[in-house]
Design a protein around this motif. Structure first.
Motif, PDB file in Angstrom:
ATOM      1  N   LEU A  95       0.829  -1.205   0.000  1.00  0.00           N
ATOM      2  CA  LEU A  95       0.000   0.000   0.000  1.00  0.00           C
ATOM      3  C   LEU A  95       0.865   1.258   0.000  1.00  0.00           C
ATOM      4  N   GLU A  96       2.065   1.175   0.587  1.00  0.00           N
ATOM      5  CA  GLU A  96       2.983   2.317   0.591  1.00  0.00           C
ATOM      6  C   GLU A  96       3.506   2.629  -0.809  1.00  0.00           C
ATOM      7  N   GLU A  97       3.439   1.661  -1.701  1.00  0.00           N
ATOM      8  CA  GLU A  97       3.934   1.846  -3.066  1.00  0.00           C
ATOM      9  C   GLU A  97       2.814   1.944  -4.091  1.00  0.00           C
ATOM     10  N   THR A  98       1.568   1.953  -3.608  1.00  0.00           N
ATOM     11  CA  THR A  98       0.391   2.001  -4.475  1.00  0.00           C
ATOM     12  C   THR A  98      -0.178   3.418  -4.483  1.00  0.00           C
ATOM     13  N   PRO A  99      -0.579   3.923  -5.637  1.00  0.00           N
ATOM     14  CA  PRO A  99      -1.189   5.259  -5.672  1.00  0.00           C
ATOM     15  C   PRO A  99      -2.489   5.307  -4.864  1.00  0.00           C
ATOM     16  N   ASN A 109       0.383   8.103  -1.413  1.00  0.00           N
ATOM     17  CA  ASN A 109       0.186   6.672  -1.662  1.00  0.00           C
ATOM     18  C   ASN A 109      -1.057   6.187  -0.932  1.00  0.00           C
ATOM     19  N   ARG A 110      -1.426   4.956  -1.206  1.00  0.00           N
ATOM     20  CA  ARG A 110      -2.649   4.378  -0.637  1.00  0.00           C
ATOM     21  C   ARG A 110      -2.550   4.247   0.881  1.00  0.00           C
ATOM     22  N   TRP A 111      -1.358   3.922   1.419  1.00  0.00           N
ATOM     23  CA  TRP A 111      -1.227   3.745   2.855  1.00  0.00           C
ATOM     24  C   TRP A 111      -1.450   5.065   3.592  1.00  0.00           C
ATOM     25  N   GLU A 112      -0.912   6.167   3.088  1.00  0.00           N
ATOM     26  CA  GLU A 112      -1.140   7.479   3.704  1.00  0.00           C
ATOM     27  C   GLU A 112      -2.625   7.820   3.682  1.00  0.00           C
TER      28      GLU A 112
END
Length: 129
Positions: A95-99, A109-112
């Motif tokens: 999720l940290e690397e996913t838009p 990113n998705r995690w934020e």
């Protein structure tokens, strides 16, 4: 002498599957809690991750079971499946690397995005009496 590239992953996957580490103790469990809270807050909340074979959509049922739906076969129903803690940490890394999905112009990113949605909902619930 060859320069070693710094590891971008928060958690060393080879370590956390069989050893207790400080980063899991100090950050990992807090992040797992955020992810589970996000999924619990709304039946429509979902995360998508690639398990190496396919993309899975993970949701939480009202009875707090985690379900996975294989996005390669969208007509098949989601199935209940156990998800181990190391797998949850791996999902968070992805999720940290996913838009960002819900607010793509607001988060890196998705995690934020997930953390912010969870935090704002938690604040609202602490304020309500």
């Amino acid at each position: 002498m060859e320069k070693v590239k710094p590891c971008t992953a928060q958690y060393d996957r080879t370590v956390y599957s069989s050893f207790r580490t400080r980063d899991i103790l100090t950050r990992g469990f807090d992040e797992i809690q955020i992810l589970l809270r996000y999924l619990y807050m709304n039946e429509d909340h979902a995360i998508i991750f690639d398990n190496g074979l396919c993309k899975l959509e993970i949701k939480m049922t009202p009875s707090m079971d985690l379900t996975a739906r294989n996005l390669n076969f969208p007509d098949f129903p989601a199935t209940h499946r156990p998800i181990e803690l190391p797998e949850l940490l791996g999902i968070i890394e992805q999720l940290e690397e996913t838009p960002a999905v819900e607010y793509p112009d607001s988060f890196a990113n998705r995690w934020e995005e997930v953390k912010t949605i969870c935090a704002s909902t938690m604040v609202q619930n602490y304020i309500k009496k």
